[in-house]
Motif scaffolding. Sequence first.
Motif, PDB file in Angstrom:
ATOM      1  N   LEU A 117       0.818  -1.209   0.000  1.00 32.47           N
ATOM      2  CA  LEU A 117       0.000   0.000   0.000  1.00 32.47           C
ATOM      3  C   LEU A 117       0.856   1.265   0.000  1.00 32.47           C
ATOM      4  CD1 LEU A 117      -2.211  -2.138   0.646  1.00 32.47           C
ATOM      5  CD2 LEU A 117      -3.304  -0.369   1.976  1.00 32.47           C
ATOM      6  N   LEU A 118       2.005   1.223   0.665  1.00 33.34           N
ATOM      7  CA  LEU A 118       2.929   2.353   0.610  1.00 33.34           C
ATOM      8  C   LEU A 118       3.436   2.548  -0.817  1.00 33.34           C
ATOM      9  CD1 LEU A 118       4.953   1.722   3.875  1.00 33.34           C
ATOM     10  CD2 LEU A 118       3.593   3.783   3.386  1.00 33.34           C
ATOM     11  N   ASP A 119       3.839   1.458  -1.459  1.00 30.80           N
ATOM     12  CA  ASP A 119       4.338   1.528  -2.836  1.00 30.80           C
ATOM     13  C   ASP A 119       3.267   2.051  -3.796  1.00 30.80           C
ATOM     14  OD1 ASP A 119       6.774   0.535  -1.986  1.00 30.80           O
ATOM     15  OD2 ASP A 119       6.418  -1.503  -2.737  1.00 30.80           O
ATOM     16  N   GLU A 120       2.014   1.711  -3.531  1.00 29.83           N
ATOM     17  CA  GLU A 120       0.905   2.152  -4.374  1.00 29.83           C
ATOM     18  C   GLU A 120       0.388   3.540  -3.978  1.00 29.83           C
ATOM     19  OE1 GLU A 120      -2.066  -0.959  -4.366  1.00 29.83           O
ATOM     20  OE2 GLU A 120      -0.622  -2.446  -5.060  1.00 29.83           O
ATOM     21  N   ARG A 121       1.014   4.145  -2.967  1.00 28.83           N
ATOM     22  CA  ARG A 121       0.665   5.481  -2.469  1.00 28.83           C
ATOM     23  C   ARG A 121      -0.787   5.562  -1.987  1.00 28.83           C
ATOM     24  NH1 ARG A 121       4.459   9.200  -2.954  1.00 28.83           N
ATOM     25  NH2 ARG A 121       2.986  10.931  -2.912  1.00 28.83           N
ATOM     26  N   LEU A 122      -1.267   4.459  -1.422  1.00 30.37           N
ATOM     27  CA  LEU A 122      -2.616   4.441  -0.850  1.00 30.37           C
ATOM     28  C   LEU A 122      -2.595   4.802   0.629  1.00 30.37           C
ATOM     29  CD1 LEU A 122      -4.122   1.305  -2.596  1.00 30.37           C
ATOM     30  CD2 LEU A 122      -4.575   3.719  -3.083  1.00 30.37           C
ATOM     31  N   ILE A 123      -1.435   4.659   1.271  1.00 30.33           N
ATOM     32  CA  ILE A 123      -1.267   5.042   2.666  1.00 30.33           C
ATOM     33  C   ILE A 123       0.059   5.786   2.801  1.00 30.33           C
ATOM     34  CG2 ILE A 123      -2.624   3.114   3.572  1.00 30.33           C
ATOM     35  CD1 ILE A 123       0.078   1.798   4.407  1.00 30.33           C
ATOM     36  N   GLY A 124       0.174   6.529   3.895  1.00 28.79           N
ATOM     37  CA  GLY A 124       1.425   7.203   4.188  1.00 28.79           C
ATOM     38  C   GLY A 124       2.218   6.503   5.267  1.00 28.79           C
ATOM     39  N   CYS A 125       1.549   5.608   6.019  1.00 26.12           N
ATOM     40  CA  CYS A 125       2.201   4.945   7.149  1.00 26.12           C
ATOM     41  C   CYS A 125       1.357   3.765   7.609  1.00 26.12           C
ATOM     42  CB  CYS A 125       2.344   5.944   8.292  1.00 26.12           C
ATOM     43  SG  CYS A 125       3.034   5.262   9.813  1.00 26.12           S
ATOM     44  N   ILE A 126       2.023   2.749   8.116  1.00 28.76           N
ATOM     45  CA  ILE A 126       1.343   1.659   8.819  1.00 28.76           C
ATOM     46  C   ILE A 126       2.069   1.458  10.144  1.00 28.76           C
ATOM     47  CG2 ILE A 126       2.677  -0.076   7.534  1.00 28.76           C
ATOM     48  CD1 ILE A 126       0.306  -2.033   7.991  1.00 28.76           C
ATOM     49  N   ASN A 127       1.326   1.492  11.230  1.00 26.66           N
ATOM     50  CA  ASN A 127       1.854   1.181  12.558  1.00 26.66           C
ATOM     51  C   ASN A 127       1.419  -0.234  12.885  1.00 26.66           C
ATOM     52  OD1 ASN A 127       0.872   4.437  13.297  1.00 26.66           O
ATOM     53  ND2 ASN A 127       2.992   3.839  13.188  1.00 26.66           N
ATOM     54  N   ILE A 128       2.389  -1.121  13.096  1.00 27.03           N
ATOM     55  CA  ILE A 128       2.109  -2.531  13.350  1.00 27.03           C
ATOM     56  C   ILE A 128       2.356  -2.803  14.826  1.00 27.03           C
ATOM     57  CG2 ILE A 128       2.744  -4.897  12.777  1.00 27.03           C
ATOM     58  CD1 ILE A 128       3.719  -3.728  10.026  1.00 27.03           C
ATOM     59  N   GLY A 129       1.334  -3.280  15.502  1.00 28.63           N
ATOM     60  CA  GLY A 129       1.422  -3.536  16.929  1.00 28.63           C
ATOM     61  C   GLY A 129       1.942  -4.932  17.241  1.00 28.63           C
ATOM     62  N   GLY A 130       2.011  -5.214  18.527  1.00 28.34           N
ATOM     63  CA  GLY A 130       2.394  -6.538  18.986  1.00 28.34           C
ATOM     64  C   GLY A 130       1.193  -7.468  18.964  1.00 28.34           C
ATOM     65  N   PRO A 131       1.434  -8.730  19.156  1.00 29.61           N
ATOM     66  CA  PRO A 131       0.326  -9.701  19.119  1.00 29.61           C
ATOM     67  C   PRO A 131      -0.771  -9.351  20.132  1.00 29.61           C
ATOM     68  CG  PRO A 131       2.444 -10.821  19.217  1.00 29.61           C
ATOM     69  CD  PRO A 131       2.712  -9.362  19.452  1.00 29.61           C
TER      70      PRO A 131
END
Length: 109
Positions: free
Chosen positions: A22-36
């Motif tokens: 999604l970053l490469d496709e410029r659909l988002i500017g950031c993804i925050n990935i949490g812990g399990p």
Amino acid sequence: MTALIYCPFPDRETAERIGAQLLDERLIGCINIGGPIRSLFVWDGERGEGEEVPALLKTDAAKLRQAIDRIEHLHPYDTPAIVGWPCEASAGTSAWLGQLHGGKSGVAS
């Protein structure tokens, strides 16, 4: 206007792979990935539980529907839980995510 998307993934690798796409496709500017996280749910009339990895994705509201549709297409679950909503943001954040339409930004998330 800014928008956020919440989506749980089966593991960190899947969240990273889809987020990078999604970053490469410029659909988002950031993804925050949490812990399990531990998930308890009802699916097909039966109670279930499992471990998932939550993610919060930041985008421009104009890209919200397209980003949700793309996540749904790339996600390995048959029916992933994807929730998105427009929201207020600081002027800097709004300007940064507004640049998803074109151009570059030096603002970090």
